[in-house]
Design a protein around this motif. Structure first.
Motif, PDB file in Angstrom:
ATOM      1  N   SER A   3       0.848  -1.192   0.000  1.00 56.90           N
ATOM      2  CA  SER A   3       0.000   0.000   0.000  1.00 56.90           C
ATOM      3  C   SER A   3       0.884   1.243   0.000  1.00 56.90           C
ATOM      4  N   PRO A   4       0.328   2.363  -0.453  1.00 54.91           N
ATOM      5  CA  PRO A   4       1.098   3.612  -0.412  1.00 54.91           C
ATOM      6  C   PRO A   4       1.573   3.938   1.006  1.00 54.91           C
ATOM      7  N   LYS A   5       0.707   3.711   1.986  1.00 55.15           N
ATOM      8  CA  LYS A   5       1.070   3.995   3.374  1.00 55.15           C
ATOM      9  C   LYS A   5       2.289   3.189   3.790  1.00 55.15           C
ATOM     10  N   LYS A   6       2.338   1.914   3.433  1.00 55.20           N
ATOM     11  CA  LYS A   6       3.460   1.040   3.790  1.00 55.20           C
ATOM     12  C   LYS A   6       4.735   1.468   3.061  1.00 55.20           C
ATOM     13  N   PHE A   8       5.571   4.467   1.886  1.00 58.30           N
ATOM     14  CA  PHE A   8       6.112   5.708   2.438  1.00 58.30           C
ATOM     15  C   PHE A   8       6.598   5.538   3.866  1.00 58.30           C
ATOM     16  N   SER A   9       5.943   4.705   4.617  1.00 58.77           N
ATOM     17  CA  SER A   9       6.383   4.435   5.993  1.00 58.77           C
ATOM     18  C   SER A   9       7.768   3.791   5.996  1.00 58.77           C
ATOM     19  N   HIS A  37      -2.076   8.833  -6.412  1.00 64.39           N
ATOM     20  CA  HIS A  37      -2.795   9.402  -5.265  1.00 64.39           C
ATOM     21  C   HIS A  37      -2.337  10.853  -5.071  1.00 64.39           C
ATOM     22  N   MET A  40      -1.726  13.270  -1.613  1.00 64.11           N
ATOM     23  CA  MET A  40      -0.850  12.881  -0.499  1.00 64.11           C
ATOM     24  C   MET A  40       0.162  13.983  -0.205  1.00 64.11           C
ATOM     25  N   ASN A  43       3.418  13.226   1.879  1.00 59.63           N
ATOM     26  CA  ASN A  43       4.343  12.371   1.145  1.00 59.63           C
ATOM     27  C   ASN A  43       5.002  13.124  -0.008  1.00 59.63           C
TER      28      ASN A  43
END
Length: 129
Positions: A3-6, A8-9, A37, A40, A43
């Motif tokens: 996922s994008p969250k993962k 970037f994290s 997305h 964001m 990010n």
């Protein structure tokens, strides 16, 4: 696929521990995520910081201009745009970016300093900043 969250994290963690070089090879992946997305904001700021740390000013300019067209820039975004233009010897564009930053936040010392430093060099010395 992560996922994008993962993504970037993981990149932020590596960046904080090891610096920009540690995520340089992930820039294309991060840029692709930003294009998928566009909203964001945080990010986008992170990737811009990575590109600037790597002295990839033209790529940072492209991302900042893309951000300006999709979600708009803050005073900080315009300040970074000015900084990147300055580092690519585009003083007139740098001056304008600093002025745009000051239109949003007239007390931004960094943008004011950048605009003043460029004012004489670009022939804008007689303009009110």
């Amino acid at each position: 696929m992560n996922s994008p969250k993962k993504i970037f994290s993981d990149c932020l963690e590596a960046y904080e521990k090891h610096g920009a070089e540690s995520v340089a090879d992930r820039i294309p992946e991060m840029l692709a995520m930003l294009r998928q997305h566009p909203g964001m904001k945080n990010n986008r700021a992170f990737v811009t910081d990575v590109l600037i740390d790597l002295k990839e000013y033209d790529r940072a300019i492209d991302l900042l201009n893309e951000t300006r067209q999709t979600i708009g820039l803050t005073d900080v975004g315009y300040n970074l745009l000015g900084y990147c233009y300055c580092n690519t010897n585009r003083e007139n564009l740098a001056f304008q970016a600093y002025v745009d930053s000051l239109r949003i936040n007239p007390v931004d010392r960094s943008s004011l300093r950048g605009a003043c430093n460029l004012a004489d060099a670009t022939g804008h010395g007689n303009e009110a900043i």
